[in-house]
Design an enzyme around this catalytic site. Sequence first.
Site: not given
Ligand code: C5P
Length: 227
Positions: A30, A59, A61, A64, A66-68, A118, A187, A208
């Site tokens: 990712k 990733d 995310k 914006d 719709p067109n962009t 999360t 998280q 992590r």
């Molecule tokens: O280090 P950790 O396991 O918490 O990483 C989670 C990864 O998932 C990070 O790169 C974070 O940006 C991504 N992420 C997230 N929650 C989301 C979407 C992506 O934690 N809803």
Amino acid sequence: MELCVALDLPSKKENLELAKLLKSEDVWLKVGLRSFIRDGKPLLEEIKAINPNFKIFLDLKIYDIPNTMADAAESMVSLGVDMFNVHASSGKEAMSLVMQRLSSVQNPPLVLAVTALTSFDENSFFAIYNEKIAKKAAQFAKDAYASGLNGVVCSVYESLLIKQETTSNFLTLTPGIRPNQEAQGDQKRVADVKMAREQKSDFIVVGRPIYQSGDPLGVTQKILEQI
Ligand code: C5P
């Protein structure tokens, strides 16, 4: 269930070292905001050069008008990534236009919609969305499903509900995984691998707990065994 390893390290060199270490493992990689903003397309090319079979989840995310969003989606397709994501709160019109633009692409990437990050707990989520996490995440998932997306990003705690509200084939990708009760960091809605499996998560994302451990390859292999 598949494992996505987050390449969120402070330098391109460190990300590529982790990719090399995981070269023979059956994992997705990712690439998120930090790494892509810093290292761009060459990082993606160098990952594929390490192992052309690595699947890449970009990733970013996007959120914006719709067109962009649809223009950005086309740019992500041209990067050759295997999966990318948008924010469900961008709305059905934007998500539908993204999918419409991808309709002529051969082997299009999977497109997921972020529901509730999360890192939100109920209070911090309510302050922005004025709704409970599960209810709003299910609504976002239904919007994404109706717009033709392949699935959503959610926590393990919403995965089953989202499948009940859409279909069992609608993908759930769940970050916030702490395989061995590692530090949560920012998280809030975390779970372990067993729970992710029980809740029918299709992809788990682990950052992590892998790259901050003393043995990233060993931790990865242990997670793959649990999967
Ligand atoms: O280090 P950790 O396991 O918490 O990483 C989670 C990864 O998932 C990070 O790169 C974070 O940006 C991504 N992420 C997230 N929650 C989301 C979407 C992506 O934690 N809803």
